[in-house]
Motif scaffolding. Structure first.
Motif, short mmCIF file in Angstrom:
data_model
loop_
_atom_site.label_atom_id
_atom_site.label_comp_id
_atom_site.label_asym_id
_atom_site.label_seq_id
_atom_site.Cartn_x
_atom_site.Cartn_y
_atom_site.Cartn_z
N LEU A 8 1.68 10.59 18.41
CA LEU A 8 2.65 9.55 18.06
C LEU A 8 2.21 8.87 16.77
CD1 LEU A 8 5.10 7.79 18.58
CD2 LEU A 8 3.70 6.34 20.07
N SER A 9 0.91 8.73 16.59
CA SER A 9 0.38 8.18 15.33
C SER A 9 0.59 9.23 14.23
CB SER A 9 -1.12 7.89 15.45
OG SER A 9 -1.67 7.79 14.14
N PRO A 10 1.31 8.84 13.16
CA PRO A 10 1.51 9.82 12.08
C PRO A 10 0.20 10.24 11.42
CG PRO A 10 2.23 7.61 11.38
CD PRO A 10 1.91 7.54 12.85
N PHE A 11 -0.78 9.36 11.45
CA PHE A 11 -2.07 9.68 10.81
C PHE A 11 -2.83 10.71 11.65
CE2 PHE A 11 -0.88 5.23 10.10
CZ PHE A 11 -0.57 5.30 8.76
N LEU A 94 2.51 12.98 -4.35
CA LEU A 94 3.53 13.16 -3.31
C LEU A 94 2.96 12.83 -1.93
CD1 LEU A 94 4.99 16.43 -4.80
CD2 LEU A 94 6.35 14.36 -4.35
N ALA A 95 1.72 13.28 -1.70
CA ALA A 95 1.08 12.99 -0.41
C ALA A 95 0.93 11.48 -0.22
CB ALA A 95 -0.28 13.69 -0.32
N ALA A 96 0.66 10.76 -1.30
CA ALA A 96 0.51 9.30 -1.21
C ALA A 96 1.85 8.64 -0.85
CB ALA A 96 -0.01 8.74 -2.52
N ILE A 97 2.93 9.20 -1.36
CA ILE A 97 4.25 8.63 -1.00
C ILE A 97 4.48 8.83 0.51
CG2 ILE A 97 6.74 8.80 -1.35
CD1 ILE A 97 6.15 9.64 -4.27
N GLY A 98 4.20 10.04 0.98
CA GLY A 98 4.37 10.28 2.42
C GLY A 98 3.47 9.38 3.25
N HIS A 99 2.22 9.24 2.81
CA HIS A 99 1.27 8.38 3.54
C HIS A 99 1.74 6.93 3.49
CE1 HIS A 99 -2.73 6.62 4.53
NE2 HIS A 99 -2.84 7.71 5.24
N GLY A 100 2.27 6.52 2.34
CA GLY A 100 2.78 5.14 2.22
C GLY A 100 3.94 4.89 3.16
N VAL A 101 4.82 5.88 3.29
CA VAL A 101 5.94 5.73 4.24
C VAL A 101 5.39 5.55 5.66
CG1 VAL A 101 7.91 6.90 5.32
CG2 VAL A 101 7.61 6.99 2.83
N MET A 102 4.39 6.34 6.00
CA MET A 102 3.79 6.20 7.34
C MET A 102 3.25 4.77 7.53
SD MET A 102 1.43 9.59 7.57
CE MET A 102 1.96 11.06 6.74
N GLU A 103 2.51 4.29 6.54
CA GLU A 103 1.91 2.95 6.68
C GLU A 103 2.97 1.87 6.84
OE1 GLU A 103 -2.24 3.20 4.19
OE2 GLU A 103 -0.41 2.96 3.04
N LYS A 104 4.02 1.98 6.03
CA LYS A 104 5.07 0.95 6.08
C LYS A 104 5.88 1.05 7.37
CE LYS A 104 3.81 -1.22 2.66
NZ LYS A 104 3.43 -2.64 2.79
N ALA A 105 6.13 2.28 7.82
CA ALA A 105 6.89 2.44 9.07
C ALA A 105 6.08 1.93 10.26
CB ALA A 105 7.27 3.91 9.26
N VAL A 106 4.77 2.17 10.25
CA VAL A 106 3.92 1.64 11.32
C VAL A 106 3.91 0.11 11.24
CG1 VAL A 106 1.51 1.44 12.10
CG2 VAL A 106 2.47 3.69 11.57
N VAL A 162 6.74 15.57 5.98
CA VAL A 162 7.39 15.92 7.25
C VAL A 162 6.95 14.95 8.36
CG1 VAL A 162 7.51 17.71 9.05
CG2 VAL A 162 7.74 18.32 6.62
N VAL A 163 5.67 14.63 8.38
CA VAL A 163 5.20 13.69 9.41
C VAL A 163 5.83 12.31 9.20
CG1 VAL A 163 3.17 12.48 10.29
CG2 VAL A 163 3.06 14.93 9.84
N ALA A 164 5.94 11.89 7.94
CA ALA A 164 6.57 10.59 7.66
C ALA A 164 8.03 10.60 8.11
CB ALA A 164 6.48 10.29 6.16
#
Ligand SMILES: N[C@@H](CCC(=O)N[C@@H](CS)C(=O)NCC(=O)O)C(=O)O
Length: 205
Positions: A8-11, A94-106, A162-164
């Protein structure tokens, strides 16, 4: 190797996908930061997931550090991340954008679900969700531009994108009404058809 945390955790999930893509064997210990605080604290004093316990007992914290190690030992061809130069920078961006989306969504999830309802600050939720939408739109543009987000094959950029995407589908489904990011959705569908991604999809219960 043990991967600590639930998908469930995107990370956690992005770490599991990298392990799968690199065909590295691991056992997953599905602890949750909400319910298993004491057990996670024994591994990570900050009580976060993921962490990874290597076969010799060494303990790695944070998906960035774990993936850095996995790429170092398991990706000699530098397939998921180019070794240097413009290609490496582009994938990392690009990976940082995806990771940033995960952080903000969490962050949005915590703001909405971990506070008493009358103490949720809508202005903050809206700002954070605007950041989620900005990141998803950028990934959608990149997905619409060519077959892969960068270069001619799958990289860490797709893993994170994809995970984001999938995490926002679970945690803020209302942001995905009417499929506002169709190229990103198509990329997610393509990747999730691969066992390395599909086998890590979060299954509640
Ligand atoms: N930068 C970290 C973020 C990890 C993170 O925030 N994990 C969440 C679960 S999705 C967590 O442990 N939250 C509990 C908390 O921060 O209190 C990483 O990439 O691993």
């Amino acid at each position: 190797m043990q991967l600590i945390g639930r998908n469930l955790s995107p990370f956690v999930r992005r770490t599991a996908i990298v392990l799968n893509l690199l065909e590295m064997k691991y056992e997953q210990v599905g602890l949750s930061t909400a319910d298993d605080t004491d057990k996670i604290a024994k591994v990570n004093p900050v009580v976060r997931v993921p962490s990874m316990i290597l076969d010799d007992g060494e303990n790695l914290l944070d998906s960035n550090a774990i993936i850095d190690h996995l790429l170092e030992v398991g990706d000699p061809e530098n397939s998921l991340l180019a070794p240097s130069g413009a290609d490496r920078r582009a994938v990392l961006r690009l990976a940082a954008i995806g990771h940033g989306v995960m952080e903000k969504a969490v962050s949005s999830t915590y703001e909405r679900n971990r506070r008493p309802k009358d103490k949720v600050f809508d202005g903050w939720v809206n700002q954070v969700e605007g950041q989620v939408q900005g990141g998803l739109a950028a990934l959608n543009d990149a997905a619409a531009a060519s077959e892969w987000l960068h270069g001619d094959h799958l990289t860490l950029a797709e893993v994170n994108a994809v995970v984001a995407h999938d995490f926002v589908m679970i945690a803020e489904k209302y942001l995905m009404k009417d499929d506002p990011y169709p190229a990103l959705t198509a990329l997610a569908n393509r990747c999730n058809a691969m066992p390395a991604f599909g086998d890590t999809a979060f299954k509640p219960g």
